[in-house]
Each structure stands twice: as structure tokens, then as C-alpha cells.
Design a protein around this motif. Structure first.
Motif, PDB file in Angstrom:
ATOM      1  N   MET A  84       0.842  -1.166   0.000  1.00 39.22           N
ATOM      2  CA  MET A  84       0.000   0.000   0.000  1.00 39.22           C
ATOM      3  C   MET A  84       0.893   1.237   0.000  1.00 39.22           C
ATOM      4  O   MET A  84       1.946   1.254   0.604  1.00 39.22           O
ATOM      5  CB  MET A  84      -0.908  -0.006   1.217  1.00 39.22           C
ATOM      6  N   LYS A  85       0.402   2.255  -0.669  1.00 42.24           N
ATOM      7  CA  LYS A  85       1.195   3.457  -0.868  1.00 42.24           C
ATOM      8  C   LYS A  85       0.387   4.675  -0.414  1.00 42.24           C
ATOM      9  O   LYS A  85      -0.807   4.773  -0.698  1.00 42.24           O
ATOM     10  CB  LYS A  85       1.536   3.559  -2.352  1.00 42.24           C
ATOM     11  N   ILE A  86       1.049   5.582   0.282  1.00 36.66           N
ATOM     12  CA  ILE A  86       0.416   6.826   0.704  1.00 36.66           C
ATOM     13  C   ILE A  86       0.615   7.831  -0.435  1.00 36.66           C
ATOM     14  O   ILE A  86       1.731   8.234  -0.727  1.00 36.66           O
ATOM     15  CB  ILE A  86       1.059   7.379   2.000  1.00 36.66           C
ATOM     16  N   THR A  87      -0.468   8.224  -1.100  1.00 32.86           N
ATOM     17  CA  THR A  87      -0.341   9.133  -2.235  1.00 32.86           C
ATOM     18  C   THR A  87      -0.620  10.586  -1.866  1.00 32.86           C
ATOM     19  O   THR A  87      -0.216  11.481  -2.587  1.00 32.86           O
ATOM     20  CB  THR A  87      -1.262   8.720  -3.400  1.00 32.86           C
ATOM     21  N   ARG A  88      -1.319  10.827  -0.765  1.00 34.01           N
ATOM     22  CA  ARG A  88      -1.520  12.191  -0.280  1.00 34.01           C
ATOM     23  C   ARG A  88      -1.652  12.148   1.230  1.00 34.01           C
ATOM     24  O   ARG A  88      -2.394  11.337   1.769  1.00 34.01           O
ATOM     25  CB  ARG A  88      -2.775  12.817  -0.880  1.00 34.01           C
ATOM     26  N   GLN A 134      -8.529   2.219  -3.257  1.00 35.96           N
ATOM     27  CA  GLN A 134      -8.176   3.564  -2.836  1.00 35.96           C
ATOM     28  C   GLN A 134      -9.014   3.928  -1.611  1.00 35.96           C
ATOM     29  O   GLN A 134     -10.235   3.819  -1.629  1.00 35.96           O
ATOM     30  CB  GLN A 134      -8.442   4.556  -3.970  1.00 35.96           C
ATOM     31  N   LEU A 135      -8.321   4.322  -0.534  1.00 34.07           N
ATOM     32  CA  LEU A 135      -8.979   4.772   0.685  1.00 34.07           C
ATOM     33  C   LEU A 135      -8.735   6.269   0.833  1.00 34.07           C
ATOM     34  O   LEU A 135      -7.584   6.720   0.785  1.00 34.07           O
ATOM     35  CB  LEU A 135      -8.420   4.037   1.910  1.00 34.07           C
ATOM     36  N   ILE A 136      -9.812   7.028   1.005  1.00 32.03           N
ATOM     37  CA  ILE A 136      -9.725   8.481   1.142  1.00 32.03           C
ATOM     38  C   ILE A 136     -10.329   8.877   2.481  1.00 32.03           C
ATOM     39  O   ILE A 136     -11.485   8.564   2.762  1.00 32.03           O
ATOM     40  CB  ILE A 136     -10.472   9.195   0.003  1.00 32.03           C
ATOM     41  N   LEU A 137      -9.532   9.558   3.295  1.00 37.93           N
ATOM     42  CA  LEU A 137     -10.016  10.153   4.532  1.00 37.93           C
ATOM     43  C   LEU A 137     -10.032  11.657   4.307  1.00 37.93           C
ATOM     44  O   LEU A 137      -8.974  12.249   4.053  1.00 37.93           O
ATOM     45  CB  LEU A 137      -9.106   9.799   5.710  1.00 37.93           C
ATOM     46  N   ASP A 138     -11.195  12.247   4.363  1.00 37.76           N
ATOM     47  CA  ASP A 138     -11.372  13.640   3.981  1.00 37.76           C
ATOM     48  C   ASP A 138     -11.978  14.424   5.146  1.00 37.76           C
ATOM     49  O   ASP A 138     -13.146  14.228   5.494  1.00 37.76           O
ATOM     50  CB  ASP A 138     -12.279  13.709   2.754  1.00 37.76           C
ATOM     51  N   ARG A 139     -11.177  15.286   5.739  1.00 36.24           N
ATOM     52  CA  ARG A 139     -11.621  16.063   6.898  1.00 36.24           C
ATOM     53  C   ARG A 139     -12.720  17.070   6.555  1.00 36.24           C
ATOM     54  O   ARG A 139     -13.736  17.138   7.246  1.00 36.24           O
ATOM     55  CB  ARG A 139     -10.426  16.772   7.539  1.00 36.24           C
ATOM     56  N   VAL A 167      -4.699   6.594   0.634  1.00 38.09           N
ATOM     57  CA  VAL A 167      -3.885   5.377   0.648  1.00 38.09           C
ATOM     58  C   VAL A 167      -4.355   4.524  -0.517  1.00 38.09           C
ATOM     59  O   VAL A 167      -5.559   4.293  -0.681  1.00 38.09           O
ATOM     60  CB  VAL A 167      -4.066   4.609   1.982  1.00 38.09           C
ATOM     61  N   GLU A 168      -3.405   4.055  -1.335  1.00 38.52           N
ATOM     62  CA  GLU A 168      -3.770   3.267  -2.516  1.00 38.52           C
ATOM     63  C   GLU A 168      -3.052   1.931  -2.534  1.00 38.52           C
ATOM     64  O   GLU A 168      -1.921   1.817  -2.060  1.00 38.52           O
ATOM     65  CB  GLU A 168      -3.411   4.018  -3.797  1.00 38.52           C
ATOM     66  N   ASN A 169      -3.706   0.959  -3.096  1.00 41.07           N
ATOM     67  CA  ASN A 169      -3.104  -0.342  -3.369  1.00 41.07           C
ATOM     68  C   ASN A 169      -3.361  -0.649  -4.836  1.00 41.07           C
ATOM     69  O   ASN A 169      -4.508  -0.804  -5.250  1.00 41.07           O
ATOM     70  CB  ASN A 169      -3.700  -1.434  -2.478  1.00 41.07           C
ATOM     71  N   ASN A 170      -2.298  -0.683  -5.607  1.00 39.14           N
ATOM     72  CA  ASN A 170      -2.386  -0.959  -7.035  1.00 39.14           C
ATOM     73  C   ASN A 170      -1.418  -2.113  -7.313  1.00 39.14           C
ATOM     74  O   ASN A 170      -0.222  -1.892  -7.444  1.00 39.14           O
ATOM     75  CB  ASN A 170      -2.006   0.284  -7.834  1.00 39.14           C
ATOM     76  N   PRO A 171      -1.899  -3.358  -7.379  1.00 37.40           N
ATOM     77  CA  PRO A 171      -1.009  -4.523  -7.448  1.00 37.40           C
ATOM     78  C   PRO A 171      -0.362  -4.715  -8.822  1.00 37.40           C
ATOM     79  O   PRO A 171      -0.599  -5.705  -9.522  1.00 37.40           O
ATOM     80  CB  PRO A 171      -1.938  -5.685  -7.093  1.00 37.40           C
ATOM     81  N   LEU A 172       0.489  -3.787  -9.202  1.00 42.85           N
ATOM     82  CA  LEU A 172       1.137  -3.814 -10.511  1.00 42.85           C
ATOM     83  C   LEU A 172       2.019  -5.052 -10.678  1.00 42.85           C
ATOM     84  O   LEU A 172       1.983  -5.715 -11.715  1.00 42.85           O
ATOM     85  CB  LEU A 172       1.945  -2.541 -10.714  1.00 42.85           C
ATOM     86  N   TRP A 173       2.825  -5.372  -9.659  1.00 41.86           N
ATOM     87  CA  TRP A 173       3.735  -6.518  -9.776  1.00 41.86           C
ATOM     88  C   TRP A 173       2.979  -7.836  -9.890  1.00 41.86           C
ATOM     89  O   TRP A 173       3.398  -8.734 -10.610  1.00 41.86           O
ATOM     90  CB  TRP A 173       4.734  -6.548  -8.624  1.00 41.86           C
ATOM     91  N   LEU A 174       1.860  -7.946  -9.187  1.00 43.61           N
ATOM     92  CA  LEU A 174       1.053  -9.160  -9.307  1.00 43.61           C
ATOM     93  C   LEU A 174       0.460  -9.260 -10.712  1.00 43.61           C
ATOM     94  O   LEU A 174       0.433 -10.342 -11.309  1.00 43.61           O
ATOM     95  CB  LEU A 174      -0.060  -9.155  -8.254  1.00 43.61           C
ATOM     96  N   ALA A 175       0.032  -8.158 -11.267  1.00 47.40           N
ATOM     97  CA  ALA A 175      -0.501  -8.157 -12.634  1.00 47.40           C
ATOM     98  C   ALA A 175       0.572  -8.556 -13.639  1.00 47.40           C
ATOM     99  O   ALA A 175       0.308  -9.333 -14.569  1.00 47.40           O
ATOM    100  CB  ALA A 175      -1.058  -6.774 -12.977  1.00 47.40           C
TER     101      ALA A 175
END
Length: 163
Positions: A1-5, A69-74, A13-21
Motif C-alpha cells: 500500500m502506498k500513501i499518495t496524499r 483507494q482509501l480516502i479520509l477527507d476532513r 492510501v492506494e493499493n495498485n497490485p502492478l507486480w502481481l498483474a
């Protein structure tokens, strides 16, 4: 998982399984290649390998390749979980003030552990545990996501209310 913002207003927070693909594609292409090479000398075996590679590649891609994609928006008081795969798009949302914490779930298979990040909601109609990703994986992505989410929530709790 990667923190994009990661700002005081929003955490993504995103998870894009490029290597698995890539792995699934190479795995499938090996079978397709074997099928194409052997189809001239042994048509039955060649067609079996060719179709097997295509069916396995398509099946594994459909089952396991999913962008999350998980978005936490204040400002919007929103937690939004988005998943996109070959089967379609799924979106789920909760109130941010109901989110209690993030934690890591562990799955044991023999002597190997795999992990996934999950959210715990203490209120609302969907109170309880909700996994961020549907599959468990090795590596530190789940722990990174857990730390980022909990740190962001802690900063949110300690910040003065918006005027």
C-alpha cells in the motif's frame, strides 16, 4: 500500500497490485507460448496449453487484480473506500467521526504470515471491522497504511476545530 496524499485535510492510501498483474501476465504468456510452439507437432497439447494460459490469466486477473483507494477527507467528514476491477467499480463511505482506528489483520498459512490493513468503526450503522484490501499480502504495506491512518487520525484529534 502506498500513501499518495497526506495533508491535514486529506489522506489517500492506494493499493495498485502492478507486480502481481505483471507476474500473472508473464505466467499466462509462458503457457500461451508453449501452446503456440507445440501446436504444430501436437495440436491437442498445444491447444490445451494455449487455452489453459488464456483461461488462467483471465481468471487470476479477474480474481486478484483490484485497485483499491482509501480516502479520509476532513472537510467532508468522509471515509471513502473505492475498489475497481474487471468486474466493476465499488464504492463505500462512512462518517469520518465514526472511524476509531486502523489495524493490521494477520493470516497464517503454515509458517508464513500475510497481512492486510483494516478499519475499525465505533459508531454508525456499519460499526465494526472493515478490511481495506480483500486479499492478504506479504511485505510492509499494511503496516505502513496502519501507521499513516492512525497518525493522521491522531493529528486530526489534536488539531483545533476549523473556524
Amino acid at each position: 500500500m502506498k500513501i499518495t496524499r497526506n495533508t491535514p485535510e486529506q489522506l489517500i492510501v492506494e493499493n495498485n497490485p502492478l507486480w502481481l498483474a505483471i507476474f500473472i501476465s508473464v505466467f499466462s504468456l509462458v503457457f500461451v507460448g508453449i501452446g503456440l510452439v507445440t501446436i504444430r507437432t501436437e495440436p491437442g497439447t498445444g491447444i490445451a496449453f494455449l487455452l489453459g494460459g488464456l483461461v488462467m490469466g483471465g481468471g487470476f486477473t479477474t480474481a486478484f487484480i483490484r485497485r483499491t483507494q482509501l480516502i479520509l477527507d476532513r472537510p467532508r467528514n468522509l471515509v471513502e473506500l473505492r475498489r475497481k476491477s474487471l468486474l466493476g467499480y465499488h464504492r463505500r463511505s462512512w462518517d469520518l467521526h465514526d472511524l476509531d482506528r486502523a489495524f493490521v489483520e494477520t493470516s497464517q498459512s503454515g509458517d508464513t504470515n500475510t497481512y492486510r490493513a483494516a478499519l475499525h468503526f465505533s459508531g454508525g450503522m456499519d460499526a465494526g471491522t472493515h478490511p481495506i484490501t480483500l486479499v492478504y499480502s506479504s511485505g510492509g504495506g499494511a503496516r505502513r497504511a496502519e501507521a499513516a491512518i492512525n497518525d493522521w487520525l491522531a493529528a486530526l484529534d489534536s488539531a483545533p476545530p476549523a473556524a
